[in-house]
Structure formats: structure tokens, C-alpha cells
Design a protein around this motif. Structure first.
Motif, mmCIF file in Angstrom:
data_model
loop_
_atom_site.group_PDB
_atom_site.id
_atom_site.type_symbol
_atom_site.label_atom_id
_atom_site.label_comp_id
_atom_site.label_asym_id
_atom_site.label_seq_id
_atom_site.Cartn_x
_atom_site.Cartn_y
_atom_site.Cartn_z
ATOM 1 N N ALA A 67 0.816 -1.213 0.000
ATOM 2 C CA ALA A 67 0.000 0.000 0.000
ATOM 3 C C ALA A 67 0.851 1.265 0.000
ATOM 4 C CB ALA A 67 -0.938 -0.001 1.205
ATOM 5 N N ALA A 68 2.042 1.206 0.592
ATOM 6 C CA ALA A 68 2.885 2.395 0.673
ATOM 7 C C ALA A 68 3.280 2.925 -0.697
ATOM 8 C CB ALA A 68 4.135 2.087 1.490
ATOM 9 N N THR A 69 3.263 2.078 -1.714
ATOM 10 C CA THR A 69 3.592 2.528 -3.071
ATOM 11 C C THR A 69 2.658 3.647 -3.512
ATOM 12 O OG1 THR A 69 4.420 0.325 -3.621
ATOM 13 C CG2 THR A 69 3.872 1.766 -5.468
ATOM 14 N N GLY A 80 8.608 14.135 4.535
ATOM 15 C CA GLY A 80 9.494 13.173 5.159
ATOM 16 C C GLY A 80 9.495 11.813 4.491
ATOM 17 N N TYR A 81 8.597 11.628 3.490
ATOM 18 C CA TYR A 81 8.529 10.330 2.809
ATOM 19 C C TYR A 81 9.359 10.407 1.529
ATOM 20 C CZ TYR A 81 6.552 5.808 1.555
ATOM 21 O OH TYR A 81 6.399 4.489 1.246
ATOM 22 N N LEU A 82 9.382 9.327 0.795
ATOM 23 C CA LEU A 82 10.121 9.284 -0.467
ATOM 24 C C LEU A 82 9.509 10.255 -1.474
ATOM 25 C CD1 LEU A 82 10.368 5.411 -0.570
ATOM 26 C CD2 LEU A 82 12.273 6.970 -0.179
ATOM 27 N N PRO A 83 10.298 10.771 -2.412
ATOM 28 C CA PRO A 83 9.770 11.758 -3.364
ATOM 29 C C PRO A 83 8.695 11.172 -4.268
ATOM 30 C CG PRO A 83 11.982 11.058 -3.981
ATOM 31 C CD PRO A 83 11.736 10.521 -2.616
ATOM 32 N N ALA A 84 7.749 12.034 -4.660
ATOM 33 C CA ALA A 84 6.679 11.609 -5.560
ATOM 34 C C ALA A 84 7.254 11.274 -6.934
ATOM 35 C CB ALA A 84 5.640 12.715 -5.688
ATOM 36 N N LEU A 85 6.622 10.324 -7.603
ATOM 37 C CA LEU A 85 7.022 9.976 -8.965
ATOM 38 C C LEU A 85 6.391 10.939 -9.958
ATOM 39 C CD1 LEU A 85 6.643 6.087 -8.856
ATOM 40 C CD2 LEU A 85 8.776 7.402 -8.750
ATOM 41 N N ALA A 92 8.853 1.732 -7.937
ATOM 42 C CA ALA A 92 9.829 0.931 -7.196
ATOM 43 C C ALA A 92 9.113 0.233 -6.061
ATOM 44 C CB ALA A 92 10.966 1.798 -6.664
ATOM 45 N N GLY A 93 9.595 -0.938 -5.709
ATOM 46 C CA GLY A 93 8.987 -1.685 -4.620
ATOM 47 C C GLY A 93 9.844 -2.876 -4.272
ATOM 48 N N MET A 94 9.564 -3.468 -3.120
ATOM 49 C CA MET A 94 10.359 -4.593 -2.660
ATOM 50 C C MET A 94 10.087 -5.830 -3.517
ATOM 51 S SD MET A 94 11.867 -2.859 -0.433
ATOM 52 C CE MET A 94 13.021 -4.158 0.007
ATOM 53 N N VAL A 95 11.137 -6.605 -3.764
ATOM 54 C CA VAL A 95 11.043 -7.747 -4.673
ATOM 55 C C VAL A 95 12.109 -8.772 -4.304
ATOM 56 C CG1 VAL A 95 12.620 -6.764 -6.400
ATOM 57 C CG2 VAL A 95 10.824 -8.360 -7.146
ATOM 58 N N MET A 346 -5.436 -4.516 -4.439
ATOM 59 C CA MET A 346 -4.962 -4.494 -3.058
ATOM 60 C C MET A 346 -5.421 -3.230 -2.344
ATOM 61 S SD MET A 346 -2.442 -3.035 -1.010
ATOM 62 C CE MET A 346 -1.354 -2.391 -2.279
ATOM 63 N N LEU A 347 -5.306 -2.081 -3.009
ATOM 64 C CA LEU A 347 -5.704 -0.819 -2.382
ATOM 65 C C LEU A 347 -7.208 -0.738 -2.134
ATOM 66 C CD1 LEU A 347 -3.428 1.641 -4.382
ATOM 67 C CD2 LEU A 347 -3.281 1.180 -1.931
ATOM 68 N N SER A 348 -7.993 -1.392 -2.983
ATOM 69 C CA SER A 348 -9.449 -1.345 -2.849
ATOM 70 C C SER A 348 -9.989 -2.417 -1.907
ATOM 71 C CB SER A 348 -10.112 -1.482 -4.224
ATOM 72 O OG SER A 348 -9.799 -2.732 -4.806
ATOM 73 N N GLY A 349 -9.100 -3.217 -1.329
ATOM 74 C CA GLY A 349 -9.523 -4.210 -0.356
ATOM 75 C C GLY A 349 -10.034 -5.504 -0.947
ATOM 76 N N ARG A 350 -9.709 -5.775 -2.214
ATOM 77 C CA ARG A 350 -10.199 -7.000 -2.847
ATOM 78 C C ARG A 350 -9.260 -8.192 -2.675
ATOM 79 N NH1 ARG A 350 -12.166 -3.194 -6.884
ATOM 80 N NH2 ARG A 350 -10.342 -3.488 -8.232
#
Length: 360
Positions: A67-69, A80-85, A92-95, A346-350
């Protein structure tokens, strides 16, 4: 294991040996207007990364959809968070992936690794300068701890977030009464199971009747409810004397309810605020002064803050998984082309449990 599968389509890339002569990545087409839509993202062909001194070339195999993406897809990201795309930039994301070629000490072809340049099929990673700026994010994984599905979720940043939130931020004690919001999601489901394994009484909330059943029948929580039917009434019913710990992934009205029902000296681990990810964030709860009158400790945190404790967390989580005290459910999508749909779902809760995209 629960799989939510999407149809895979063939890539136009040709292959020679183990390395494709071409690559693909997911890019931002436009900043979303409210909720993220599939066509706000696109999968585009791109050139294969060229090896460089001190780098590692990795074939990505299992993408973590988090969700943090979403926080980076608006014109401005939170302070304070990562810069906007910007439109046209790759996500980018964990893999989890496998090393194809290496010019970095400690990494060799065939190594299973965890890093932060996901949303592409091949990545060239500089161990000292990674996309998400998470210290130690590129790490070689111990295959004996568990399969890649376990490494990207339970033993990755998802597991670290739940583990650090429960044991470091909330200082969990065996006799605590704990409420977990978004408890059927990736982080929430791990946090809830950690609390149960620690001897706590655990209440979970989720957004559908099916997920409530999952929380009770699969995860074995003591009580669960659908937040769409209300928050105060079920919390009063299940725990009339109040709660000790609230693990917050939602914010907004959930945090307000927690401040009402927390006992004096209660603790809140502020993991996320998905109530505001797809639009204007809700205002601070009007009962925030309860934190003062009840001497409540509210602490926000990022998993990366505890990156130095990832080996400790992995060891603890792997032991609980092997003993059967932690369950891992996957919402699984196939192929990079399914990644836009996966993140929207995922973001919509499905989805339930950890959402992943199988690559390659």
C-alpha cells in the motif's frame, strides 16, 4: 495458500541463456484523480540494464505489492517520505530475485536476494544506493529459512513492519488486549498472528463479511468485525473494559475509535493511514486530547527504521512459521502485466493476505 490469479500474457522479449534481451517495467502514466485506476499505470518495454562496476544484475521473480507505493503516485508525497514519482517514471517496490551477474562483493550468480527495485523484470542494483533508500534493503536471503513466497512477505519488509510495530513500538505484553485494523491485509494479518502467538487477546477488523470469517476461522482471532457496520459498538461489545494496544494501518475514524477505547497507558503503533491514500487525508481525530488525558503513547514508524533488526525479526518469524503459529496467505497475480491490476485490487480491499506478482 489462497491465490488470486490473473491471466499471464507472453512477453515480446527474446532470450539467450538466462538473460532476456530486453526488459519491461511499470511506469506512472498520470497522477491519479482520487482512487488509483489501472490505466494510471502502464507496462512498457525497455532496454536491458548494462552491467556497471560495483553493481548486481538481478532477474526479479516475486514482486511485493504494498500500500505504501500509493503514497508516491500523487503530485506531492507526504512530508518526510520518499519523493513523488513523475509521469513516465518507473515504480519501485520490494522484490525477491536471483542474481544473474555481479561485480559487488558478497553477491554471486544464483544467489537469492531481496531488494527495492521491483516493478521491472530485470534490475541493476547498486548495493550502496538503492531506490527506496532503505538501509540494507539489498540482502542475500537464506533459502533454508523458507521459499521465496515467504521471503517476500513474512520474512521481508512486511514481516519486519508487523514485528517491529508489535514488539518494539507497542512493547507488546502477553496479557494485552490488542486491536488490529486492516487485519486481513499483509501487515495486519502478520501483526494479529504475532499478538496471538504472544498470548494476547486479539480483535481484528476488516472490510467484508468474508474477511471477518477469515480472521476468525483461519487466523484464529478471538473476535473480529466488519468496520463498515461501525467501530464503537463492536469494540464496546468485545472489550467493554477497553484495549491496551492498537495497531493502526487505517487512520481517520479508526484512530478516533481507538483513542476512545484505549485504557490509560495504552500504546498505538501508527503503521499507515490508508483511509487517506486515495484522496484528501482525514483531519486529526477531534478526541486526540484523549492521548494526553489517558497518557497514551502514539508512535508512527517506518519499517526501514528497524532495518538493522531484520535478521532478528526473520529468525523469530521463521521459527513461528515452522511451528505453525504463523499462517501465510497469498493473493497471487501472474506476470508483470498484471501488476497494475494487483495494486488497484490491493488498495481497494479485494485481496486477502500478502499480495504478490509472480514475474518471469
Amino acid at each position: 495458500m489462497t491465490d488470486t490469479a490473473m491471466n499471464d500474457t507472453a512477453s515480446n522479449n527474446t532470450t539467450t541463456g538466462n538473460v532476456a534481451q530486453g526488459n519491461r517495467e511499470v511506469r506512472l502514466v498520470r497522477h491519479p484523480d482520487g482512487a488509483l485506476a489501472v490505466d494510471d499505470l502502464e507496462v512498457v518495454p525497455t532496454e536491458m540494464p548494462t552491467m556497471a562496476p560495483g553493481h548486481v544484475l538481478i532477474r526479479n521473480t516475486l514482486l511485493s505489492v504494498d500500500a505504501a507505493t500509493r503514497l508516491r503516485l500523487d503530485p506531492v508525497s507526504p512530508p518526510g517520505y520518499l519523493p513523488a514519482l513523475k509521469p513516465g517514471e518507473a515504480l519501485a517496490g520490494m522484490v525477491v530475485g536471483e542474481v544473474v551477474e555481479s561485480d559487488a562483493e558478497g553477491y554471486a550468480p544464483g544467489d537469492l536476494v531481496h531488494h527495492d527495485l521491483g516493478y521491472r523484470e530485470y534490475a541493476l542494483v547498486d548495493p550502496d544506493n538503492q531506490a527506496l533508500g532503505v538501509a540494507g534493503a539489498l540482502s542475500k536471503l537464506d533459502r533454508e529459512l523458507g521459499p521465496p513466497e515467504l521471503q517476500v512477505g513474512l520474512l521481508g519488509m512486511t514481516g519486519l513492519t508487523a514485528w517491529a510495530g508489535m514488539f518494539v513500538v507497542a512493547s507488546l505484553k502477553p496479557d494485552d488486549v490488542v486491536w488490529i485494523s486492516a487485519a486481513a491485509g499483509a501487515v495486519g494479518s502478520v501483526a494479529a498472528q504475532l499478538a496471538k502467538a504472544h498470548g494476547c487477546r486479539v480483535i481484528g477488523s476488516a472490510g467484508s463479511a468474508e474477511k471477518v470469517t477469515y480472521l476468525k476461522d483461519v487466523l484464529g482471532l478471538d473476535a473480529a468485525f466488519n468496520w463498515r457496520d461501525g467501530l464503537d459498538e463492536p469494540l464496546s461489545e468485545f472489550e467493554p473494559d477497553g484495549i491496551d494496544v492498537y495497531f493502526d494501518s487505517v487512520g481517520g475514524d479508526h484512530l478516533k475509535a481507538a483513542l476512545t477505547h484505549l485504557r490509560p497507558l495504552g500504546r498505538v503503533a501508527l503503521c499507515g493511514a490508508i483511509a487517506g491514500y486515495d484522496g484528501q487525508p482525514p483531519a486529526a481525530p477531534e478526541n486526540l486530547f484523549n492521548a494526553t488525558t489517558k497518557d497514551i503513547n502514539l508512535r508512527g514508524f517506518l519499517a526501514g527504521t528497524f532495518a538493522d533488526r531484520l535478521p532478528e525479526a526473520r529468525k523469530h518469524l521463521a521459527e513461528l512459521w515452522r511451528s505453525g503459529d504463523l499462517n501465510l496467505d497469498l493473493a497471487k497475480y501472474e506476470g508483470l502485466e498484471s501488476a497494475p491490476q494487483a495494486i488497484v485490487d490491493m488498495l481497494s480491499g479485494r485481496t486477502t493476505g500478502k499480495c504478490v506478482v509472480v514475474l518471469g
